[in-house]
Motif scaffolding. Structure first.
Motif, PDB file in Angstrom:
ATOM      1  N   LEU A  20       0.816  -1.211   0.000  1.00 42.05           N
ATOM      2  CA  LEU A  20       0.000   0.000   0.000  1.00 42.05           C
ATOM      3  C   LEU A  20       0.853   1.267   0.000  1.00 42.05           C
ATOM      4  N   PRO A  21       1.850   1.412   0.889  1.00 39.70           N
ATOM      5  CA  PRO A  21       2.709   2.611   0.793  1.00 39.70           C
ATOM      6  C   PRO A  21       3.502   2.678  -0.511  1.00 39.70           C
ATOM      7  N   ALA A  22       3.966   1.506  -1.001  1.00 39.43           N
ATOM      8  CA  ALA A  22       4.728   1.502  -2.246  1.00 39.43           C
ATOM      9  C   ALA A  22       3.859   1.946  -3.419  1.00 39.43           C
ATOM     10  N   ALA A  23       2.635   1.418  -3.486  1.00 40.98           N
ATOM     11  CA  ALA A  23       1.726   1.820  -4.562  1.00 40.98           C
ATOM     12  C   ALA A  23       1.334   3.289  -4.435  1.00 40.98           C
ATOM     13  N   TYR A  24       1.215   3.790  -3.214  1.00 40.77           N
ATOM     14  CA  TYR A  24       0.912   5.207  -2.991  1.00 40.77           C
ATOM     15  C   TYR A  24       2.036   6.085  -3.539  1.00 40.77           C
ATOM     16  N   ALA A  25       3.277   5.657  -3.291  1.00 44.24           N
ATOM     17  CA  ALA A  25       4.420   6.431  -3.763  1.00 44.24           C
ATOM     18  C   ALA A  25       4.575   6.358  -5.279  1.00 44.24           C
ATOM     19  N   LEU A  26       4.078   5.292  -5.893  1.00 43.43           N
ATOM     20  CA  LEU A  26       4.249   5.110  -7.329  1.00 43.43           C
ATOM     21  C   LEU A  26       3.066   5.621  -8.145  1.00 43.43           C
ATOM     22  N   SER A  27       1.959   5.924  -7.497  1.00 43.31           N
ATOM     23  CA  SER A  27       0.775   6.338  -8.237  1.00 43.31           C
ATOM     24  C   SER A  27       0.296   7.734  -7.876  1.00 43.31           C
ATOM     25  N   ILE A  28       0.344   8.095  -6.607  1.00 48.29           N
ATOM     26  CA  ILE A  28      -0.185   9.386  -6.172  1.00 48.29           C
ATOM     27  C   ILE A  28       0.952  10.372  -5.922  1.00 48.29           C
ATOM     28  N   LYS A  29       1.842  10.058  -5.022  1.00 48.22           N
ATOM     29  CA  LYS A  29       3.029  10.877  -4.765  1.00 48.22           C
ATOM     30  C   LYS A  29       4.208  10.235  -5.479  1.00 48.22           C
ATOM     31  N   ARG A  30       4.223  10.373  -6.782  1.00 53.41           N
ATOM     32  CA  ARG A  30       5.159   9.588  -7.588  1.00 53.41           C
ATOM     33  C   ARG A  30       6.607   9.972  -7.314  1.00 53.41           C
ATOM     34  N   VAL A  31       7.411   8.920  -7.097  1.00 55.79           N
ATOM     35  CA  VAL A  31       8.831   9.118  -6.892  1.00 55.79           C
ATOM     36  C   VAL A  31       9.506   9.351  -8.238  1.00 55.79           C
ATOM     37  N   GLU A  32      10.754   9.797  -8.204  1.00 51.84           N
ATOM     38  CA  GLU A  32      11.499  10.040  -9.434  1.00 51.84           C
ATOM     39  C   GLU A  32      11.771   8.717 -10.145  1.00 51.84           C
ATOM     40  N   LYS A  33      11.567   8.711 -11.458  1.00 49.58           N
ATOM     41  CA  LYS A  33      11.776   7.533 -12.295  1.00 49.58           C
ATOM     42  C   LYS A  33      10.938   6.353 -11.792  1.00 49.58           C
ATOM     43  N   TRP A  34       9.664   6.619 -11.540  1.00 47.16           N
ATOM     44  CA  TRP A  34       8.803   5.579 -10.985  1.00 47.16           C
ATOM     45  C   TRP A  34       8.570   4.444 -11.981  1.00 47.16           C
ATOM     46  N   THR A  35       8.669   4.720 -13.274  1.00 47.56           N
ATOM     47  CA  THR A  35       8.505   3.638 -14.255  1.00 47.56           C
ATOM     48  C   THR A  35       9.645   2.628 -14.165  1.00 47.56           C
ATOM     49  N   ASP A  36      10.855   3.115 -13.864  1.00 46.18           N
ATOM     50  CA  ASP A  36      11.980   2.195 -13.678  1.00 46.18           C
ATOM     51  C   ASP A  36      11.761   1.318 -12.444  1.00 46.18           C
ATOM     52  N   VAL A  37      11.182   1.901 -11.419  1.00 50.69           N
ATOM     53  CA  VAL A  37      10.884   1.128 -10.209  1.00 50.69           C
ATOM     54  C   VAL A  37       9.859   0.044 -10.519  1.00 50.69           C
ATOM     55  N   MET A  38       8.826   0.399 -11.287  1.00 50.20           N
ATOM     56  CA  MET A  38       7.818  -0.590 -11.650  1.00 50.20           C
ATOM     57  C   MET A  38       8.426  -1.717 -12.487  1.00 50.20           C
ATOM     58  N   PHE A  78      11.493  -2.715 -12.296  1.00 45.50           N
ATOM     59  CA  PHE A  78      12.296  -3.536 -11.379  1.00 45.50           C
ATOM     60  C   PHE A  78      11.410  -4.540 -10.642  1.00 45.50           C
ATOM     61  N   PHE A  79      10.252  -4.086 -10.177  1.00 44.16           N
ATOM     62  CA  PHE A  79       9.331  -5.011  -9.515  1.00 44.16           C
ATOM     63  C   PHE A  79       8.940  -6.134 -10.463  1.00 44.16           C
ATOM     64  N   LEU A  80       8.663  -5.790 -11.711  1.00 39.86           N
ATOM     65  CA  LEU A  80       8.266  -6.806 -12.675  1.00 39.86           C
ATOM     66  C   LEU A  80       9.416  -7.754 -12.993  1.00 39.86           C
ATOM     67  N   SER A  81      10.627  -7.243 -13.034  1.00 37.71           N
ATOM     68  CA  SER A  81      11.781  -8.081 -13.382  1.00 37.71           C
ATOM     69  C   SER A  81      12.056  -9.145 -12.330  1.00 37.71           C
ATOM     70  N   THR A  82      11.637  -8.913 -11.091  1.00 38.76           N
ATOM     71  CA  THR A  82      11.854  -9.927 -10.064  1.00 38.76           C
ATOM     72  C   THR A  82      11.032 -11.184 -10.296  1.00 38.76           C
ATOM     73  N   LYS A  83       9.983 -11.090 -11.121  1.00 36.08           N
ATOM     74  CA  LYS A  83       9.167 -12.257 -11.430  1.00 36.08           C
ATOM     75  C   LYS A  83       9.677 -13.017 -12.644  1.00 36.08           C
ATOM     76  N   MET A  84      10.734 -12.515 -13.292  1.00 34.12           N
ATOM     77  CA  MET A  84      11.253 -13.166 -14.494  1.00 34.12           C
ATOM     78  C   MET A  84      12.171 -14.332 -14.169  1.00 34.12           C
ATOM     79  N   LEU A  85      12.682 -14.402 -12.952  1.00 30.23           N
ATOM     80  CA  LEU A  85      13.553 -15.504 -12.571  1.00 30.23           C
ATOM     81  C   LEU A  85      12.725 -16.759 -12.341  1.00 30.23           C
ATOM     82  N   PRO A  86      13.049 -17.868 -12.990  1.00 34.10           N
ATOM     83  CA  PRO A  86      12.295 -19.109 -12.730  1.00 34.10           C
ATOM     84  C   PRO A  86      12.414 -19.512 -11.262  1.00 34.10           C
TER      85      PRO A  86
END
Length: 299
Positions: free
Chosen positions: A114-132, A134-142
């Motif tokens: 919830l705090p992470a999504a708040y920071a990425l959607s409402i109070k967006r951090v710098e380069k929030w797309t890169d952060v997103m 990174f989160f997605l890339s963690t699911k790429m490892l088998p």
């Protein structure tokens, strides 16, 4: 002149109706056909679950017949065996372990996401797309690729066959999915109500709990249910990292596949019982789940 215009207008309207009537009938037939097709597809998807339910009420001899018999006598013997009657292993410890791991990991995921999504959607951090990303890339490892390092780490710190190790693993595995989902849901929260709460002196925890969470409740419910299902159904880590004490329900199901053969009726009965908590949770939260998933689909 007016007396002539009324029949003329009525005639014109009737002609327009007659002109578009065939198209309307074709549209209704097409809609009805699609509805029937949807029902057929839905029934086909439900057939395996219905067949599993029916097989669970058969004896082992009737369940093993080929072709299977629909008119075989029904019995509760498989459920009695599952619940430990006759000296079998009790299913309650694995069920409690699965419930513990699923509930606590889902709770921890929500607290962190919830705090992470708040920071990425409402109070967006710098380069929030890169952060997103990174989160997605963690699911790429088998999952299999990380199994041995996790096993060695758990062995060295003495946490093998420990339910809290599964809680930590399930939290880390579901957190990227939860952040991605909740970021989409929280993006629809009006910024004006958050700013109004901050003007009234509300701090970030208060804003998250009393302002953001109620507005994004459908999305939070959908995220919670998906994380719960993923944790409840996880088998690979639970199979390798647990033994007797922290054995989960999916691992317990594998005990019905032995060197003596496949106890099909007992396995189906166990599968039905293990599926009930997920079905109950989905039924209880179906309104919020549909609303939350529809919101994400529209976006």
């Amino acid at each position: 002149m007016s007396a002539l215009s009324v029949p003329t207008a009525a005639t014109a309207a009737r002609q327009r109706v007659d002109k578009y009537a065939p198209a309307a009938r074709r549209a209704r037939r097409r809609s009805a056909g699609l509805g029937v097709l949807a029902w057929i597809i839905g029934v086909l998807f439900c057939l395996p679950a219905l067949w599993m339910l029916l097989t669970s009420f058969h004896s082992e001899a009737d369940a093993a017949t080929n072709p299977p018999s629909l008119t075989a006598p029904l019995t509760l013997d498989s459920y009695r065996v599952f619940f430990g009657e006759g000296g079998g292993a009790s299913p309650w410890p694995p069920l409690i372990n699965s419930l513990t791991a699923s509930l606590f990991s889902t709770l921890f995921v929500l607290v962190l996401a919830l705090p992470a999504a708040y920071a990425l959607s409402i109070k967006r951090v710098e380069k929030w797309t890169d952060v997103m990303f990174f989160f997605l890339s963690t699911k790429m490892l088998p999952v299999v690729a990380g199994l041995l390092p996790v096993y060695l780490f758990a062995k060295n710190i003495g946490m093998l066959d420990n339910i809290w190790l599964l809680v930590i693993l399930y939290t880390s595995m579901n957190l990227p999915i939860a952040v991605w989902m909740m970021q989409s849901f929280l993006a629809d929260v009006p910024v004006s109500i958050i700013e109004a709460a901050q003007v009234d002196g509300a701090r970030l925890p208060t804003v998250l709990i009393r302002v953001v969470a109620p507005v994004a409740a459908p999305g939070i419910a959908a995220t919670s249910l998906i994380c719960f299902i993923f944790s409840w159904n996880e088998l690979l880590f639970a199979r390798v990292l647990t033994g007797v004490t922290a054995q989960t329900a999916p691992v317990f199901l594998t005990s019905f596949v032995t060197s003596q053969g496949l106890f099909l009726a007992q396995l189906c009965a166990a599968s039905v019982v293990v599926s009930l908590p997920v079905l109950a949770a989905g039924f209880a939260a179906q309104d919020k789940l549909v609303q939350g998933l529809s919101l994400g689909a529209v976006k």
